[in-house]
Design an enzyme around this catalytic site. Structure first.
Site, PDB file in Angstrom:
ATOM      1  N   THR A  99       0.865  -1.180   0.000  1.00 15.49           N
ATOM      2  CA  THR A  99       0.000   0.000   0.000  1.00 15.49           C
ATOM      3  C   THR A  99       0.902   1.230   0.000  1.00 15.49           C
ATOM      4  O   THR A  99       1.607   1.486   0.976  1.00 15.49           O
ATOM      5  CB  THR A  99      -0.911   0.021   1.245  1.00 15.49           C
ATOM      6  N   LYS A 174      -7.503   1.753  -2.844  1.00 17.56           N
ATOM      7  CA  LYS A 174      -7.053   1.308  -1.519  1.00 17.56           C
ATOM      8  C   LYS A 174      -7.138   2.466  -0.514  1.00 17.56           C
ATOM      9  O   LYS A 174      -7.523   2.280   0.642  1.00 17.56           O
ATOM     10  CB  LYS A 174      -5.615   0.781  -1.618  1.00 17.56           C
ATOM     11  N   LYS A 242       0.273   4.708   8.517  1.00 20.61           N
ATOM     12  CA  LYS A 242       0.984   4.981   7.251  1.00 20.61           C
ATOM     13  C   LYS A 242      -0.027   5.183   6.121  1.00 20.61           C
ATOM     14  O   LYS A 242       0.063   6.120   5.330  1.00 20.61           O
ATOM     15  CB  LYS A 242       1.916   3.804   6.981  1.00 20.61           C
TER      16      LYS A 242
HETATM   17  P1  NAP Z   1       5.439  -6.520   7.333  1.00 21.23           P
HETATM   18  O1  NAP Z   1       5.083  -7.859   7.874  1.00 21.23           O
HETATM   19  O2  NAP Z   1       5.857  -5.445   8.261  1.00 21.23           O
HETATM   20  O3  NAP Z   1       6.602  -6.771   6.233  1.00 21.23           O
HETATM   21  C1  NAP Z   1       7.186  -5.672   5.596  1.00 21.23           C
HETATM   22  C2  NAP Z   1       8.099  -6.170   4.510  1.00 21.23           C
HETATM   23  O4  NAP Z   1       8.704  -5.018   3.895  1.00 21.23           O
HETATM   24  C3  NAP Z   1       9.255  -7.037   5.021  1.00 21.23           C
HETATM   25  O5  NAP Z   1       9.564  -7.997   4.042  1.00 21.23           O
HETATM   26  C4  NAP Z   1      10.388  -6.011   5.151  1.00 21.23           C
HETATM   27  O6  NAP Z   1      11.683  -6.577   5.086  1.00 21.23           O
HETATM   28  C5  NAP Z   1      10.131  -5.164   3.932  1.00 21.23           C
HETATM   29  N1  NAP Z   1      10.761  -3.848   4.044  1.00 21.23           N
HETATM   30  C6  NAP Z   1      10.452  -2.852   4.883  1.00 21.23           C
HETATM   31  N2  NAP Z   1      11.258  -1.784   4.674  1.00 21.23           N
HETATM   32  C7  NAP Z   1      12.102  -2.145   3.670  1.00 21.23           C
HETATM   33  C8  NAP Z   1      13.165  -1.484   2.993  1.00 21.23           C
HETATM   34  N3  NAP Z   1      13.524  -0.239   3.306  1.00 21.23           N
HETATM   35  N4  NAP Z   1      13.808  -2.157   2.020  1.00 21.23           N
HETATM   36  C9  NAP Z   1      13.441  -3.408   1.682  1.00 21.23           C
HETATM   37  N5  NAP Z   1      12.441  -4.091   2.279  1.00 21.23           N
HETATM   38  C10 NAP Z   1      11.780  -3.462   3.262  1.00 21.23           C
HETATM   39  O7  NAP Z   1       4.245  -5.900   6.474  1.00 21.23           O
HETATM   40  P2  NAP Z   1       3.021  -6.658   5.781  1.00 21.23           P
HETATM   41  O8  NAP Z   1       1.933  -6.812   6.771  1.00 21.23           O
HETATM   42  O9  NAP Z   1       3.540  -7.833   5.040  1.00 21.23           O
HETATM   43  O10 NAP Z   1       2.534  -5.508   4.770  1.00 21.23           O
HETATM   44  C11 NAP Z   1       3.175  -5.300   3.520  1.00 21.23           C
HETATM   45  C12 NAP Z   1       2.345  -4.290   2.720  1.00 21.23           C
HETATM   46  O11 NAP Z   1       1.010  -4.812   2.545  1.00 21.23           O
HETATM   47  C13 NAP Z   1       2.201  -2.933   3.416  1.00 21.23           C
HETATM   48  O12 NAP Z   1       2.250  -1.894   2.473  1.00 21.23           O
HETATM   49  C14 NAP Z   1       0.823  -3.025   4.067  1.00 21.23           C
HETATM   50  O13 NAP Z   1       0.243  -1.743   4.252  1.00 21.23           O
HETATM   51  C15 NAP Z   1       0.075  -3.859   3.046  1.00 21.23           C
HETATM   52  N6  NAP Z   1      -1.078  -4.586   3.613  1.00 21.23           N
HETATM   53  C16 NAP Z   1      -0.962  -5.267   4.792  1.00 21.23           C
HETATM   54  C17 NAP Z   1      -2.070  -5.933   5.313  1.00 21.23           C
HETATM   55  C18 NAP Z   1      -2.002  -6.685   6.610  1.00 21.23           C
HETATM   56  O14 NAP Z   1      -3.063  -7.093   7.136  1.00 21.23           O
HETATM   57  N7  NAP Z   1      -0.813  -6.928   7.170  1.00 21.23           N
HETATM   58  C19 NAP Z   1      -3.284  -5.911   4.626  1.00 21.23           C
HETATM   59  C20 NAP Z   1      -3.354  -5.238   3.409  1.00 21.23           C
HETATM   60  C21 NAP Z   1      -2.253  -4.580   2.918  1.00 21.23           C
HETATM   61  P3  NAP Z   1      12.385  -7.110   6.444  1.00 21.23           P
HETATM   62  O15 NAP Z   1      11.900  -8.510   6.625  1.00 21.23           O
HETATM   63  O16 NAP Z   1      13.824  -7.032   6.137  1.00 21.23           O
HETATM   64  O17 NAP Z   1      11.984  -6.190   7.560  1.00 21.23           O
END
Ligand code: NAP
Length: 301
Positions: A99, A174, A242
């Site tokens: 997102t 979104k 965010k």
């Molecule tokens: P998450 O568990 O916090 O994982 C974040 C991912 O991004 C990890 O692989 C992290 O790598 C990587 N990352 C963060 N900063 C980075 C950087 N500077 N360079 C390279 N990689 C980086 O988040 P998530 O829940 O999977 O969410 C991912 C996306 O989907 C977000 O945009 C979120 O808003 C969206 N989303 C999430 C949900 C939900 O329910 N969780 C639902 C809909 C949409 P590391 O492992 O190295 O930290």
């Protein structure tokens, strides 16, 4: 080239959402590799899914026809794209399920187009539960032929797949979705905090509210846990904060300030300051309970 379906996918970003997406792509025979900033996570998934070992990043990305990115925020996405843009073949595609803002999607699409690479913004909703089940709702911004070309990738991770228009329109969808998520959370958390202060039987209250016109998904899935003071599962409030900043800047580009967005940003920023950033967005009830703390019926947490 655009007639050929995408079927050699690399997932970049193995967080809570990216990991199950990678598993579902593998189950559908579409995954060739994974990549993550913290390399141990990529190694673990690579071993779990028995993926081919590539010599290096150049070897891996140059063999892919699609990179599916799912990272936290705008700057993170820009950083990861810069890591592989020089390795991808012309004619390949980047599908971004993070997102981020519509502007970031459009900027990256332009950068990639200059190398002959397509870009599709494809943010998702449905949470980790939806990602695990492969039943995400996917909002796609892309040229129609690119959208069609990616259909098998989308079907592997989602069940409701909607083409919203050109690049950026997926992220715009979104953003409006997240305004409603924040609004429903405001309504439910305020309501339940007041119900507690009315000394209502909360089990009965949840049943009554769910059955009538006030019923909604958030109440059904988070009502019981928040009444029990449990905020561990679900959608991290740091991520909603965010997202709301994206909503705020998108509205500002139209010259509009929406109080719902601004108030929710204030609330979630406060919860971050209180070290609750890793909790589910239903932790908002903590602040709503505080509003009642000086009333006759108040109970300290
Ligand atoms: P998450 O568990 O916090 O994982 C974040 C991912 O991004 C990890 O692989 C992290 O790598 C990587 N990352 C963060 N900063 C980075 C950087 N500077 N360079 C390279 N990689 C980086 O988040 P998530 O829940 O999977 O969410 C991912 C996306 O989907 C977000 O945009 C979120 O808003 C969206 N989303 C999430 C949900 C939900 O329910 N969780 C639902 C809909 C949409 P590391 O492992 O190295 O930290």
């Amino acid at each position: 080239m655009s007639e050929i379906k995408l079927n050699k996918v690399i997932v970049y970003g193995l967080g809570a959402m990216g990991r199950p997406m990678a598993r579902n792509l593998k189950d559908n025979g579409l995954l060739i590799g994974v990549k993550n900033r913290t390399e141990g996570k990529a190694l673990a998934i690579s071993n779990e899914l028995d993926l081919h070992e590539f010599e290096d990043d150049e070897d891996m990305f140059s063999q892919a026809d699609c990179v599916l990115t799912c990272v936290a925020a705008d700057d993170d996405l820009k950083a990861v794209v810069s890591n592989f843009i020089d390795y991808l073949q012309p004619g390949s595609a980047v599908i971004d399920c993070s997102t981020v803002s519509p502007n970031t999607a459009r900027t990256l699409a332009d950068d990639l187009a200059s190398k002959g690479i397509s870009f599709l913004d494809a943010p998702v909703s449905g949470g980790v539960e939806g990602a695990n089940k492969g039943s995400l709702s996917i909002m796609v911004g892309a040229e129609r032929d690119q959208y069609k070309r990616a259909s098998e990738v989308f079907s592997a991770i989602g069940s409701q797949i909607t083409h919203m228009g050109r690049v950026g329109q997926g992220q715009a969808t979104k953003a409006v979705n997240q305004i409603m998520v924040a609004g429903v959370a405001q309504a439910v958390c305020s309501t339940l905090a007041m119900a507690e202060n009315c000394n209502l039987d909360m089990k009965k209250t949840l049943e009554v509210l769910s059955a009538g016109a006030a019923g909604n998904w958030f109440l059904d899935n988070r009502g019981k846990t928040m009444v029990n003071n449990e905020f561990k599962t679900g959608f991290k409030l740091s991520l909603l904060l965010k997202d709301l900043k994206i909503c705020q800047s998108t509205a500002a580009e139209m010259g509009v300030k929406l109080p719902l967005i601004d108030d929710s940003i204030t609330d979630y920023a406060k919860l971050m300051d209180m070290a609750h950033g890793e909790e589910d967005i239903s932790a908002l009830i903590r602040l709503k309970r505080q509003l009642f703390k000086n009333t006759e019926n108040s109970k300290d947490e």
